[in-house]
Design a protein around this motif. Structure first.
Motif, PDB file in Angstrom:
ATOM      1  N   LEU A 130       0.865  -1.176   0.000  1.00 30.59           N
ATOM      2  CA  LEU A 130       0.000   0.000   0.000  1.00 30.59           C
ATOM      3  C   LEU A 130       0.904   1.230   0.000  1.00 30.59           C
ATOM      4  CD1 LEU A 130      -2.894   0.499   2.595  1.00 30.59           C
ATOM      5  CD2 LEU A 130      -1.203   2.280   2.189  1.00 30.59           C
ATOM      6  N   SER A 131       0.616   2.177  -0.900  1.00 37.19           N
ATOM      7  CA  SER A 131       1.419   3.403  -0.978  1.00 37.19           C
ATOM      8  C   SER A 131       0.505   4.617  -1.004  1.00 37.19           C
ATOM      9  CB  SER A 131       2.284   3.395  -2.237  1.00 37.19           C
ATOM     10  OG  SER A 131       3.230   2.346  -2.192  1.00 37.19           O
ATOM     11  N   LEU A 132       0.725   5.532  -0.092  1.00 38.18           N
ATOM     12  CA  LEU A 132      -0.041   6.767  -0.018  1.00 38.18           C
ATOM     13  C   LEU A 132       0.906   7.949   0.143  1.00 38.18           C
ATOM     14  CD1 LEU A 132      -2.892   5.741   2.453  1.00 38.18           C
ATOM     15  CD2 LEU A 132      -3.088   5.988  -0.018  1.00 38.18           C
ATOM     16  N   THR A 133       0.465   9.086  -0.383  1.00 40.81           N
ATOM     17  CA  THR A 133       1.224  10.336  -0.247  1.00 40.81           C
ATOM     18  C   THR A 133       0.322  11.385   0.368  1.00 40.81           C
ATOM     19  OG1 THR A 133       2.690   9.842  -2.097  1.00 40.81           O
ATOM     20  CG2 THR A 133       2.424  12.157  -1.513  1.00 40.81           C
ATOM     21  N   CYS A 134       0.881  12.198   1.218  1.00 37.66           N
ATOM     22  CA  CYS A 134       0.173  13.323   1.812  1.00 37.66           C
ATOM     23  C   CYS A 134       0.833  14.615   1.339  1.00 37.66           C
ATOM     24  CB  CYS A 134       0.218  13.235   3.319  1.00 37.66           C
ATOM     25  SG  CYS A 134      -0.699  14.555   4.174  1.00 37.66           S
ATOM     26  N   THR A 135       0.043  15.473   0.703  1.00 37.58           N
ATOM     27  CA  THR A 135       0.545  16.770   0.248  1.00 37.58           C
ATOM     28  C   THR A 135       0.084  17.841   1.226  1.00 37.58           C
ATOM     29  OG1 THR A 135       0.509  16.058  -2.055  1.00 37.58           O
ATOM     30  CG2 THR A 135       0.552  18.427  -1.631  1.00 37.58           C
ATOM     31  N   VAL A 136       1.032  18.602   1.716  1.00 38.41           N
ATOM     32  CA  VAL A 136       0.759  19.665   2.690  1.00 38.41           C
ATOM     33  C   VAL A 136       0.749  21.004   1.965  1.00 38.41           C
ATOM     34  CG1 VAL A 136       1.559  20.789   4.800  1.00 38.41           C
ATOM     35  CG2 VAL A 136       1.851  18.310   4.509  1.00 38.41           C
ATOM     36  N   SER A 137      -0.306  21.775   2.163  1.00 39.40           N
ATOM     37  CA  SER A 137      -0.388  23.108   1.573  1.00 39.40           C
ATOM     38  C   SER A 137      -0.753  24.115   2.655  1.00 39.40           C
ATOM     39  CB  SER A 137      -1.412  23.140   0.441  1.00 39.40           C
ATOM     40  OG  SER A 137      -2.689  22.752   0.910  1.00 39.40           O
ATOM     41  N   GLY A 138      -0.364  25.371   2.429  1.00 32.69           N
ATOM     42  CA  GLY A 138      -0.663  26.403   3.408  1.00 32.69           C
ATOM     43  C   GLY A 138       0.317  26.458   4.553  1.00 32.69           C
ATOM     44  N   GLY A 139       1.402  25.712   4.466  1.00 39.03           N
ATOM     45  CA  GLY A 139       2.423  25.709   5.507  1.00 39.03           C
ATOM     46  C   GLY A 139       3.582  24.832   5.078  1.00 39.03           C
ATOM     47  N   SER A 140       4.723  24.987   5.749  1.00 37.87           N
ATOM     48  CA  SER A 140       5.918  24.236   5.377  1.00 37.87           C
ATOM     49  C   SER A 140       6.061  22.973   6.200  1.00 37.87           C
ATOM     50  CB  SER A 140       7.160  25.101   5.567  1.00 37.87           C
ATOM     51  OG  SER A 140       8.325  24.330   5.353  1.00 37.87           O
ATOM     52  N   ILE A 141       6.394  21.899   5.518  1.00 37.75           N
ATOM     53  CA  ILE A 141       6.627  20.636   6.196  1.00 37.75           C
ATOM     54  C   ILE A 141       7.957  20.665   6.936  1.00 37.75           C
ATOM     55  CG2 ILE A 141       7.871  19.360   4.399  1.00 37.75           C
ATOM     56  CD1 ILE A 141       5.883  17.041   4.902  1.00 37.75           C
ATOM     57  N   SER A 142       8.778  21.666   6.661  1.00 38.67           N
ATOM     58  CA  SER A 142      10.125  21.753   7.239  1.00 38.67           C
ATOM     59  C   SER A 142      10.181  22.482   8.565  1.00 38.67           C
ATOM     60  CB  SER A 142      11.084  22.426   6.240  1.00 38.67           C
ATOM     61  OG  SER A 142      11.172  21.667   5.050  1.00 38.67           O
ATOM     62  N   SER A 143       9.043  22.771   9.141  1.00 41.90           N
ATOM     63  CA  SER A 143       9.014  23.427  10.444  1.00 41.90           C
ATOM     64  C   SER A 143       9.519  22.494  11.538  1.00 41.90           C
ATOM     65  CB  SER A 143       7.593  23.866  10.775  1.00 41.90           C
ATOM     66  OG  SER A 143       7.513  24.289  12.120  1.00 41.90           O
ATOM     67  N   SER A 144      10.258  23.055  12.485  1.00 43.56           N
ATOM     68  CA  SER A 144      10.815  22.260  13.578  1.00 43.56           C
ATOM     69  C   SER A 144       9.788  21.943  14.658  1.00 43.56           C
ATOM     70  CB  SER A 144      12.002  22.995  14.199  1.00 43.56           C
ATOM     71  OG  SER A 144      11.576  24.243  14.721  1.00 43.56           O
ATOM     72  N   SER A 145       8.590  22.473  14.551  1.00 48.09           N
ATOM     73  CA  SER A 145       7.589  22.330  15.621  1.00 48.09           C
ATOM     74  C   SER A 145       6.607  21.190  15.401  1.00 48.09           C
ATOM     75  CB  SER A 145       6.800  23.631  15.771  1.00 48.09           C
ATOM     76  OG  SER A 145       7.619  24.690  16.168  1.00 48.09           O
ATOM     77  N   TYR A 146       6.811  20.411  14.358  1.00 46.34           N
ATOM     78  CA  TYR A 146       5.816  19.402  14.012  1.00 46.34           C
ATOM     79  C   TYR A 146       6.434  18.070  13.606  1.00 46.34           C
ATOM     80  CZ  TYR A 146       3.239  23.771  13.678  1.00 46.34           C
ATOM     81  OH  TYR A 146       2.710  25.002  13.956  1.00 46.34           O
ATOM     82  N   TYR A 147       5.666  17.000  13.915  1.00 48.39           N
ATOM     83  CA  TYR A 147       5.865  15.730  13.272  1.00 48.39           C
ATOM     84  C   TYR A 147       4.725  15.590  12.279  1.00 48.39           C
ATOM     85  CZ  TYR A 147       8.814  14.263  17.277  1.00 48.39           C
ATOM     86  OH  TYR A 147       9.791  14.159  18.249  1.00 48.39           O
ATOM     87  N   TRP A 148       4.928  14.702  11.315  1.00 48.37           N
ATOM     88  CA  TRP A 148       3.924  14.421  10.294  1.00 48.37           C
ATOM     89  C   TRP A 148       3.634  12.922  10.334  1.00 48.37           C
ATOM     90  CZ3 TRP A 148       2.055  18.831   8.296  1.00 48.37           C
ATOM     91  CH2 TRP A 148       2.836  19.974   8.477  1.00 48.37           C
ATOM     92  N   GLY A 149       2.344  12.587  10.483  1.00 45.29           N
ATOM     93  CA  GLY A 149       2.040  11.189  10.780  1.00 45.29           C
ATOM     94  C   GLY A 149       0.926  10.592   9.951  1.00 45.29           C
TER      95      GLY A 149
END
Lengths: 108, 122
Positions: free
Chosen positions: B18-37
């Motif tokens: 199974l392969s899925l992708t999540c596209t983030v818009s309206g903010g940067s995925i490179s922020s140090s304040s978040y994990y992405w799950g």
């Protein structure tokens, strides 16, 4: 692994009544606990983090309390939009991150 | 306003990946304040955390799924991805991508994608 237990499984109440939901951890999770609301066909919404802090935009009728192993989510006066499933979540000993089985609040 | 959008096949055959992708818009995925799950929910059942990733590439997995899960991040595309191998019917679920706030002790999830149903069937 820390296991979360929620009670009751279903809570049948009328609008305007007070709802008290319980979440119990199999061992202490300190205050590393959050609560979410989920309506049918929707993603969960964060209500409470760190046991007692309301998330942005969450009405004051929602409150959380507890620490260690016993936690409570209280809805002071149920609005029609509050009938939903509520989940607690802990993250003690990250990357341990688990959800409870949920409590359904339905209309009596 | 931050938005997360899952994409990928809605039907996967048993034993495949199974392969899925999540596209983030309206903010940067490179922020140090978040994990992405990634979190999943079988039809009519509760929520299960699959794993999370930091923008640097550090990964954190549910021990019960760790042997089958790979999460990766592409900061240039503001995306992160999930691969779950050797799937069975038990992996049929709505899969959500989500953002964790690392500034708080409970590492709560404040943003969720809309979710995508993945069915495992031949």
């Amino acid at each position: 692994e820390i296991v979360l237990t929620q009670s009751p499984a279903t809570l049948s109440l009328s609008p305007g009544e007070r709802a008290t939901l319980s979440c119990r951890a199999s061992q202490s999770v300190s205050s590393y606990l959050a609560w979410y609301q989920q309506k049918p066909g929707q993603a969960p919404r964060l209500l409470i983090y760190d046991a007692s802090n309301r998330a942005t935009g969450i009405p004051a009728r929602f409150s959380g309390s507890g620490s260690g192993t016993d936690f409570t989510l209280t809805i002071s006066s149920l609005e029609p939009e509050d009938f939903a499933v509520y989940y607690c979540q802990q993250r003690s000993n990250w990357p341990s991150f688990t959800f409870g089985p949920g409590t359904k609040v339905d209309i009596k | 306003q931050l938005q997360l959008q899952e994409s990928g096949p809605g039907l996967v055959k048993p034993s495949e990946t199974l392969s899925l992708t999540c596209t983030v818009s309206g903010g940067s995925i490179s922020s140090s304040s978040y994990y992405w799950g990634w979190i999943r929910q079988p039809p009519g059942k509760g929520l299960e955390w699959i794993g999370s990733i930091y923008y640097s590439g550090s990964t954190y997995y549910n021990p019960s799924l760790k042997s089958r899960v790979t999460i990766s991040v592409d900061t240039s595309k503001n995306q992160f991805s999930l691969k779950l191998s050797s799937v069975t019917a038990a992996d049929t679920a709505v899969y959500y991508c989500a953002r964790h706030m690392t500034d708080f002790e409970s590492i709560p999830i404040d943003y969720w994608g809309q979710g995508t149903l993945v069915t495992v069937s031949s």
